[in-house]
Design an enzyme around this catalytic site. Sequence first.
Site, mmCIF file in Angstrom:
data_model
loop_
_atom_site.group_PDB
_atom_site.id
_atom_site.type_symbol
_atom_site.label_atom_id
_atom_site.label_comp_id
_atom_site.label_asym_id
_atom_site.label_seq_id
_atom_site.Cartn_x
_atom_site.Cartn_y
_atom_site.Cartn_z
ATOM 1 N N PRO A 128 0.819 -1.223 0.000
ATOM 2 C CA PRO A 128 0.000 0.000 0.000
ATOM 3 C C PRO A 128 0.846 1.262 0.000
ATOM 4 O O PRO A 128 1.723 1.438 0.839
ATOM 5 C CB PRO A 128 -0.810 -0.122 1.304
ATOM 6 N N GLY A 130 0.084 5.482 -0.486
ATOM 7 C CA GLY A 130 -0.915 6.524 -0.657
ATOM 8 C C GLY A 130 -0.455 7.632 -1.588
ATOM 9 O O GLY A 130 0.707 7.701 -1.984
ATOM 10 N N SER A 157 -3.970 1.471 -0.378
ATOM 11 C CA SER A 157 -3.907 2.256 0.841
ATOM 12 C C SER A 157 -5.216 3.004 1.087
ATOM 13 O O SER A 157 -5.928 3.381 0.143
ATOM 14 C CB SER A 157 -2.756 3.265 0.753
ATOM 15 N N THR A 205 -2.653 -1.358 9.485
ATOM 16 C CA THR A 205 -1.297 -0.917 9.802
ATOM 17 C C THR A 205 -1.233 -0.518 11.275
ATOM 18 O O THR A 205 -2.018 0.316 11.731
ATOM 19 C CB THR A 205 -0.890 0.268 8.913
ATOM 20 N N SER A 289 6.822 -5.706 8.902
ATOM 21 C CA SER A 289 7.079 -4.428 8.241
ATOM 22 C C SER A 289 7.541 -3.391 9.248
ATOM 23 O O SER A 289 7.052 -3.355 10.379
ATOM 24 C CB SER A 289 5.801 -3.932 7.549
ATOM 25 N N HIS A 291 7.554 -0.243 7.923
ATOM 26 C CA HIS A 291 7.091 0.903 7.125
ATOM 27 C C HIS A 291 8.205 1.429 6.211
ATOM 28 O O HIS A 291 8.319 2.626 5.964
ATOM 29 C CB HIS A 291 6.594 2.022 8.045
ATOM 30 N N ARG A 294 10.341 4.187 7.603
ATOM 31 C CA ARG A 294 9.762 5.527 7.634
ATOM 32 C C ARG A 294 9.194 5.894 8.999
ATOM 33 O O ARG A 294 8.805 7.033 9.208
ATOM 34 C CB ARG A 294 8.656 5.636 6.580
ATOM 35 N N ASP A 322 7.639 -7.012 4.019
ATOM 36 C CA ASP A 322 8.089 -5.967 3.101
ATOM 37 C C ASP A 322 9.334 -5.314 3.691
ATOM 38 O O ASP A 322 9.746 -5.632 4.795
ATOM 39 C CB ASP A 322 6.987 -4.936 2.811
ATOM 40 N N ARG A 326 14.714 -5.340 -3.560
ATOM 41 C CA ARG A 326 15.061 -4.733 -4.843
ATOM 42 C C ARG A 326 15.497 -5.759 -5.895
ATOM 43 O O ARG A 326 15.692 -5.411 -7.052
ATOM 44 C CB ARG A 326 16.217 -3.717 -4.669
ATOM 45 N N GLY A 345 7.286 -1.773 -1.999
ATOM 46 C CA GLY A 345 6.744 -0.425 -1.902
ATOM 47 C C GLY A 345 7.438 0.546 -2.828
ATOM 48 O O GLY A 345 6.941 0.892 -3.903
#
Length: 395
Positions: A128, A130, A157, A205, A289, A291, A294, A322, A326, A345
């Site tokens: 997700p 946003g 999201s 989340t 996760s 995030h 972040r 997640d 890469r 993501g």
Amino acid sequence: MKIDKGAISNPRILARRELLKLIFASPIFGAMAGLPVSGFATPDRATPEIASQALNIFQIKKVASEKLPLPVWHFIINGSDDGKTMAANREVFDEWELRVRRMIDVSNIDTSVELFGDTFPSPIILAPIGAQQRVHPEGELATANVAAKRKQLMIASMMTSYSFTEIATVGGPLWFQMYSSPHTEMMEYMLSLAEAENTPVLVLTVDTSSRGNREGERWFRRQITQTSTRLGNSENYKGRMMIGDPSMTWDIIKWLRDNTRMKIVLKGIVTREDAALAVDHGVDGIIVSNHGGRQEESNRATLDSLIEVLEGTQDSIPVLIDGGFRRGTDIFKALALGARAVAIGRPQAYGLGAFGQEGVDQVLRILNTELETIMKFVGATSLSAIKRESLIRKD
């Protein structure tokens, strides 16, 4: 400097220039010049002109970095504080080596995965994200079109530019991600959007007790010149809004059970204790996760968290992951450690920012191909054949 237009159109001169480009980019030339070979064997420094030319995610990232305005670029790439958690998500993959096998028939590779009764052709999921219209005008509709075309799962999201209703119209496999709120009427409204589309899975989340300290994003946000951006899921909602709830406890699981028929997956679980509690409270699945680095600056990679989360669940529910993926080899390592599927993501944001829908499609094409390639080298012809024995951690 005067430009010879005749020389530019001369086929012989153009051919010589192309040859010189190849020579100067060659590792052999680098070695002869006394320069490190690795400095020349880096196609990620190249800039594809169209999506289909991109060889890896890093090339696509480079194009996106050159195309997108600074506020948008920092919206995508920033981690919290010093970015150490974000870096840890990437660095951990180098700590695991692959034990390859030989003389195995790998002429047919099956990457399909089953999740909650639905089968998907790939374990790679679109995480997700946003406000995708900030990245490209087609936003989530472009991403959803790719997911539908490839029949790969997309998690939409709650904070999308286009509404969940509009995204669902595209017709691909879709889950809904939601943030908690102290205002239950807001959560009820968001749940109703997903329920109306017969969405099978809700992703809650749970790492939003506070907002991460993303300094670069905050700094460049001052330069935003867009006069208005959509927040599709909120356009027809007239009640109180607040994203994230510092007072959230495990009681929210019972509240969700009373207010939705969807399966409940918690996104943001990173310890064995919380994984065990999730099972005790009847959660249907987990996404390991942080995030994308972040939120909290824990300095801990999700791949490390995955190991103890699996210990906490005792294989009783599906565990996804997640954070930092890469390469197809990255995805393989997570699957070998026990993840059922992997969500990406930033790579999808790179693709969207670089080339729109074609860029997202190329991201999935690259990762799917890389995953199949490493499965062949390891001798695993299906996801169920990917075993922990294929990995060894460096001393």
